[in-house]
Motif scaffolding. Structure first.
Motif, PDB file in Angstrom:
ATOM      1  N   HIS A 225       0.836  -1.194   0.000  1.00 55.10           N
ATOM      2  CA  HIS A 225       0.000   0.000   0.000  1.00 55.10           C
ATOM      3  C   HIS A 225       0.875   1.250   0.000  1.00 55.10           C
ATOM      4  O   HIS A 225       2.045   1.215   0.404  1.00 55.10           O
ATOM      5  CB  HIS A 225      -0.934   0.024   1.221  1.00 55.10           C
ATOM      6  N   SER A 226       0.289   2.347  -0.467  1.00 57.63           N
ATOM      7  CA  SER A 226       0.940   3.658  -0.446  1.00 57.63           C
ATOM      8  C   SER A 226      -0.091   4.683  -0.014  1.00 57.63           C
ATOM      9  O   SER A 226      -1.253   4.620  -0.416  1.00 57.63           O
ATOM     10  CB  SER A 226       1.491   4.032  -1.829  1.00 57.63           C
ATOM     11  N   LYS A 227       0.359   5.628   0.792  1.00 56.85           N
ATOM     12  CA  LYS A 227      -0.515   6.736   1.151  1.00 56.85           C
ATOM     13  C   LYS A 227      -0.528   7.778   0.034  1.00 56.85           C
ATOM     14  O   LYS A 227      -1.569   8.333  -0.295  1.00 56.85           O
ATOM     15  CB  LYS A 227      -0.066   7.348   2.474  1.00 56.85           C
TER      16      LYS A 227
ATOM     17  N   HIS B  98      -2.790  -1.059  -3.095  1.00 61.59           N
ATOM     18  CA  HIS B  98      -3.731   0.063  -3.009  1.00 61.59           C
ATOM     19  C   HIS B  98      -2.947   1.342  -2.772  1.00 61.59           C
ATOM     20  O   HIS B  98      -2.110   1.412  -1.866  1.00 61.59           O
ATOM     21  CB  HIS B  98      -4.729  -0.136  -1.863  1.00 61.59           C
ATOM     22  N   GLY B  99      -3.194   2.328  -3.612  1.00 59.39           N
ATOM     23  CA  GLY B  99      -2.617   3.659  -3.433  1.00 59.39           C
ATOM     24  C   GLY B  99      -3.715   4.623  -3.038  1.00 59.39           C
ATOM     25  O   GLY B  99      -4.651   4.848  -3.816  1.00 59.39           O
ATOM     26  N   ASP B 100      -3.620   5.189  -1.818  1.00 58.99           N
ATOM     27  CA  ASP B 100      -4.689   6.040  -1.303  1.00 58.99           C
ATOM     28  C   ASP B 100      -4.868   7.318  -2.119  1.00 58.99           C
ATOM     29  O   ASP B 100      -5.986   7.737  -2.403  1.00 58.99           O
ATOM     30  CB  ASP B 100      -4.394   6.433   0.154  1.00 58.99           C
ATOM     31  N   HIS B 101      -3.739   7.918  -2.490  1.00 60.92           N
ATOM     32  CA  HIS B 101      -3.818   9.223  -3.155  1.00 60.92           C
ATOM     33  C   HIS B 101      -2.741   9.305  -4.233  1.00 60.92           C
ATOM     34  O   HIS B 101      -1.567   9.067  -3.954  1.00 60.92           O
ATOM     35  CB  HIS B 101      -3.626  10.352  -2.141  1.00 60.92           C
ATOM     36  N   ILE B 102      -3.150   9.619  -5.443  1.00 58.05           N
ATOM     37  CA  ILE B 102      -2.209   9.793  -6.546  1.00 58.05           C
ATOM     38  C   ILE B 102      -1.861  11.273  -6.633  1.00 58.05           C
ATOM     39  O   ILE B 102      -2.739  12.119  -6.840  1.00 58.05           O
ATOM     40  CB  ILE B 102      -2.803   9.277  -7.866  1.00 58.05           C
ATOM     41  N   GLN B 103      -0.577  11.574  -6.469  1.00 55.60           N
ATOM     42  CA  GLN B 103      -0.176  12.965  -6.300  1.00 55.60           C
ATOM     43  C   GLN B 103       0.385  13.611  -7.554  1.00 55.60           C
ATOM     44  O   GLN B 103       0.625  14.810  -7.574  1.00 55.60           O
ATOM     45  CB  GLN B 103       0.871  13.057  -5.188  1.00 55.60           C
ATOM     46  N   ASN B 104       0.583  12.849  -8.622  1.00 57.93           N
ATOM     47  CA  ASN B 104       1.149  13.425  -9.840  1.00 57.93           C
ATOM     48  C   ASN B 104       0.145  14.388 -10.478  1.00 57.93           C
ATOM     49  O   ASN B 104      -0.976  14.003 -10.820  1.00 57.93           O
ATOM     50  CB  ASN B 104       1.507  12.304 -10.823  1.00 57.93           C
TER      51      ASN B 104
ATOM     52  N   ILE C 299      -5.615   4.261  -6.782  1.00 62.07           N
ATOM     53  CA  ILE C 299      -5.363   3.087  -7.620  1.00 62.07           C
ATOM     54  C   ILE C 299      -5.549   1.832  -6.794  1.00 62.07           C
ATOM     55  O   ILE C 299      -5.185   1.782  -5.608  1.00 62.07           O
ATOM     56  CB  ILE C 299      -3.937   3.132  -8.223  1.00 62.07           C
ATOM     57  N   ASN C 300      -6.140   0.802  -7.419  1.00 63.71           N
ATOM     58  CA  ASN C 300      -6.274  -0.520  -6.814  1.00 63.71           C
ATOM     59  C   ASN C 300      -5.838  -1.556  -7.842  1.00 63.71           C
ATOM     60  O   ASN C 300      -6.220  -1.476  -9.016  1.00 63.71           O
ATOM     61  CB  ASN C 300      -7.719  -0.800  -6.387  1.00 63.71           C
ATOM     62  N   ALA C 301      -5.044  -2.520  -7.382  1.00 63.18           N
ATOM     63  CA  ALA C 301      -4.576  -3.572  -8.282  1.00 63.18           C
ATOM     64  C   ALA C 301      -4.645  -4.913  -7.578  1.00 63.18           C
ATOM     65  O   ALA C 301      -4.345  -5.025  -6.389  1.00 63.18           O
ATOM     66  CB  ALA C 301      -3.152  -3.294  -8.743  1.00 63.18           C
ATOM     67  N   ASP C 302      -5.046  -5.930  -8.335  1.00 64.91           N
ATOM     68  CA  ASP C 302      -5.076  -7.311  -7.852  1.00 64.91           C
ATOM     69  C   ASP C 302      -4.640  -8.184  -9.022  1.00 64.91           C
ATOM     70  O   ASP C 302      -5.388  -8.376  -9.978  1.00 64.91           O
ATOM     71  CB  ASP C 302      -6.486  -7.682  -7.385  1.00 64.91           C
ATOM     72  N   VAL C 303      -3.400  -8.688  -8.947  1.00 67.72           N
ATOM     73  CA  VAL C 303      -2.791  -9.388 -10.076  1.00 67.72           C
ATOM     74  C   VAL C 303      -2.248 -10.729  -9.609  1.00 67.72           C
ATOM     75  O   VAL C 303      -1.628 -10.823  -8.546  1.00 67.72           O
ATOM     76  CB  VAL C 303      -1.647  -8.555 -10.694  1.00 67.72           C
TER      77      VAL C 303
ATOM     78  N   ALA D  32      -9.814   5.615  -9.572  1.00 69.53           N
ATOM     79  CA  ALA D  32     -10.934   6.511  -9.298  1.00 69.53           C
ATOM     80  C   ALA D  32     -10.614   7.868  -9.914  1.00 69.53           C
ATOM     81  O   ALA D  32      -9.512   8.391  -9.742  1.00 69.53           O
ATOM     82  CB  ALA D  32     -11.155   6.645  -7.805  1.00 69.53           C
ATOM     83  N   ILE D  33     -11.594   8.410 -10.648  1.00 69.25           N
ATOM     84  CA  ILE D  33     -11.453   9.731 -11.270  1.00 69.25           C
ATOM     85  C   ILE D  33     -12.691  10.520 -10.892  1.00 69.25           C
ATOM     86  O   ILE D  33     -13.755  10.387 -11.515  1.00 69.25           O
ATOM     87  CB  ILE D  33     -11.310   9.627 -12.795  1.00 69.25           C
TER      88      ILE D  33
END
Length: 701
Positions: free
Chosen positions: A336-338, A388-394, A402-406, A421-422
């Motif tokens: 995970h990333s904040k 899971h990335g809570d907040h995309i800062q770019n 972002i959520n990923a399950d691979v 999510a947009i």
């Protein structure tokens, strides 16, 4: 029988009544015999023969000394073990030792207290370890191809003898391993006695590993600590392999029985992909990283847990568990990333993080990325990755999280979920990539865009704000090893709807790319401040060629119909559009405008203007069959919208196999879209078209 071994004394109490005592005295008699009548060197031929047969290589000894007593010691001088036949080209012996002394507590063993070696002293040991590319190694002593005996018992650590003092001086090991590309020298020695009398084991290594320089320093507890069941075994290590650094410090609890650890593991370096040589786990390319966490292991699982740190501009944390006994090893990663910068995740989606491919593509004269998908050594592990990335800062991306399950299973990638999510909308991708030959994948991918706010999308792309929404679906089934080859060989389709898109001169260059969007704007010939009311595209993909089932672009005053093909294999355009006024007008129908050339540098070639309503409508019907498929309709973008019938037709027969969604406002019609039969003559076309224009003109007054 026991009466034969009784001895009467004056008191009658001294007796030999037990077998252990008998064995002890017999052993003592043998020792006395050896001391009086034998020298240790006499046994050298016998020992060399037995050892050579057991090891499968020649063993020689210069001197052998046996000093029997309650604690018996065996000293060997000039021990040499030759290389096996397959490694005769090695310059050095497999093992050579100047002097080795081992003492054994005979009394402890005879009295049933177990085996103990009070002292092991090794002077100037040398070893030369090597392996070849085919997997053979000089340190293999058995035929691994033969199955293990069915009655073979598992290793029991309690069977090992207790170790007293271990003294190693001036030990050196040459290591040359083909597959990890290792060539290094390892120095081994023991420290001076600690306060408790034990000696730490000191290891230093220097050379090359995995095609990079390596230095390592390890300080571990004594051999006595290693075999002690209740004393934690301390270990401290630092490894520098090229630019990658690994630090490890802590204790192992009863390591021979795998009873747990308390270890702090610290990784840092410019790219996690460089960790493959050290860990055996393939990791995609990443930006510079620095992570620290707890390392725990057992016979079944190695776990790097509660780690936290940085990866490029993103924070990263979670737990990674590895089952080393599985073939291939199984990796379970929960990360995970904040705050995450999507550029830092580029290696996980097939590109190097932060890599700008525009320059390379420009040199090729192409628009679509043709670099091979960068997927590392998939057959090396099976894995399940949840992220899971809570907040995309770019700021250059419109995504919120972002959520990923691979899942990776024997080289195949199953993307259960990759979603962004947009705003109030979501971009969702799922699909599979399965190996198809040595360098290709068979891809089946579906993308779903649901109620995406155009304002958020354009803001991320540097465009102007908009209240509009976008919905769409895309499917791709193809074989290839890059984005360009997959699209160039693919089947599937795209269905796309934009409702109230805002200023069209800002929208198209941002969504389609500067050159292609500008070319389309030039073909449309619209004023700069024109607002887009609705855009519908339904484009089937067949063997890399996008054709047109429906193409409609609606503004306040104009309607544009399009047709033609886009060849994604050759990246060539063969498209045409016609824009006309939506108000009742006889001489306001311009002719067809062609968009041709390459995707990277398209060209616009306007055709001759068509004069006259009949000729114009006939040409329109002949050139653009979608004109008869896209009448005025209603599709959740406002009652009486100019786009409803087009949206309805796309919903019933979408090229992608799924209808686009604009969110809760979408209203699916209750009736099936009318099937329009193409007229047989230009006059009938003219009559049908004029009637629709008249009806539309009345509705909008």
């Amino acid at each position: 029988m026991m009466s034969l071994f009784k001895k009467s004394g004056t008191s009658g109490t001294n007796r030999w009544q037990s077998w252990p005592m008998l064995i002890l005295y017999i052993f003592a008699a043998i020792i006395v015999f050896l001391i009086l009548f034998a020298r240790g060197d006499w046994f050298i031929p016998l020992v060399e023969k037995q050892a050579s047969a057991a090891l499968g290589r020649k063993v020689t000894i210069e001197h052998l000394h046996l000093r029997p007593w309650r604690t018996t010691s065996l000293e060997v001088e000039g021990l040499r073990i030759a290389q096996p036949d397959a490694f005769k080209d090695r310059k050095n012996d497999f093992v050579s030792i100047k002097d080795i002394l081992v003492s054994f507590d005979v009394w402890r063993y005879l009295t049933g207290h177990g085996k103990e070696l009070p002292l092991i002293r090794i002077d100037t040991p040398r070893a030369d370890l090597a392996s070849k590319a085919d997997g053979t190694a000089n340190y293999q002593f058995s035929d691994s191809s033969k199955p293990a005996p069915k009655d073979e018992k598992p290793f029991d650590p309690s069977s090992l003898p207790k170790i007293g003092d271990l003294i190693v001086s001036d030990g050196k090991i040459n290591v040359a391993l083909a597959k990890p590309k290792a060539d290094m020298e390892v120095a081994i020695a023991t420290s001076d006695p600690r306060q408790d009398g034990d000696r730490d084991i000191l290891i230093k290594a220097q050379g090359r590993y995995d095609n990079a320089p390596i230095t390592a320093q390890v300080k571990a507890g004594s051999l006595k600590d290693l075999t002690h069941e209740t004393r934690p075994y301390p270990i401290e290590a630092r490894i520098d392999n090229g630019p990658t650094r690994v630090d490890l410090k802590g204790v192992v609890k009863d390591p021979l029985h795998f009873k747990g650890t308390d270890l702090l593991l610290h990784f840092s370096g410019p790219d996690m992909a460089l960790l493959y040589g050290l860990t055996g786990i393939p990791i995609p390319h990443t930006p510079p990283f620095d992570v620290k966490g707890q390392l725990a292991y057992s016979a079944e699982m190695i776990r790097f847990s509660n780690f936290a740190g940085r990866m490029g501009n993103s924070d990263i944390g979670g737990t990674i568990a590895v089952s080393p006994r599985d073939k291939p090893p199984y990796v379970d990663a929960r990360l995970h990333s904040k705050n995450v910068d999507l550029a830092d995740l580029g290696g996980f989606i097939g590109t190097k993080p932060g890599k700008a491919e525009d320059k390379a593509q420009a040199q090729r004269g192409k628009f679509l990325p043709a670099d091979p998908i960068n997927i590392p050594k998939l057959n090396a592990v099976n894995a399940h990755l949840v992220y899971h990335g809570d907040h995309i800062q770019n700021k250059n991306t419109p995504f919120d999280n972002i959520n990923a399950d691979v899942i990776i299973d024997h080289g195949a990638i199953d993307i259960k979920r990759l979603s962004y999510a947009i705003g109030s909308g979501e971009l969702f991708l799922k699909g599979t990539l399965k190996p198809a030959g040595s360098k290709q994948f068979a891809a089946n991918i579906a993308v779903d865009a649901k109620s995406l706010p155009l304002g958020k999308l354009l803001q991320g792309l540097g465009g102007k704000d908009s209240e509009g929404r976008m919905g769409g679906h895309a499917k791709l089934s193809a074989r290839g090893n890059s984005i360009a080859s997959l699209l160039g060989n693919g089947d599937g389709g795209v269905s796309l709807v934009i409702d109230r898109g805002g200023e069209i001169t800002a929208l198209l260059p941002n969504l389609l790319g500067l050159k292609l969007g500008s070319a389309l704007l030039s073909a449309l010939g619209l004023p700069e401040k024109t607002d887009l009311k609705c855009f519908v595209a339904d484009l089937p993909l067949n063997n890399g060629v996008l054709s047109t089932r429906a193409f409609l672009l609606q503004t306040d005053d104009t309607r544009t119909l399009g047709g033609g093909t886009i060849n994604l294999r050759s990246e060539k355009l063969d498209y045409h559009v016609t824009t006309r006024s939506t108000s009742f007008s006889i001489l306001s129908l311009p002719g067809k405008v062609n968009i041709t050339g390459s995707l990277r540098a398209p060209s616009v070639l306007p055709g001759a203007e068509i004069i006259g309503r009949a000729a114009a409508t006939a040409a329109l019907a002949a050139a653009f069959p979608p004109a008869l498929v896209l009448p005025t309709i209603q599709f959740g973008v406002g009652k009486g919208s100019q786009c409803e019938q087009a949206l309805n037709d796309v919903s019933i027969h979408p090229a992608s196999g799924a209808a686009p969604s604009l969110g809760k406002k979408q209203v699916r019609p209750n009736v099936k879209a009318p099937q329009h039969k193409r007229p047989d003559s230009a006059e009938k076309v003219h009559q049908v078209w004029m009637k629709r224009l008249e009806t539309q003109h009345k509705a909008t007054r």
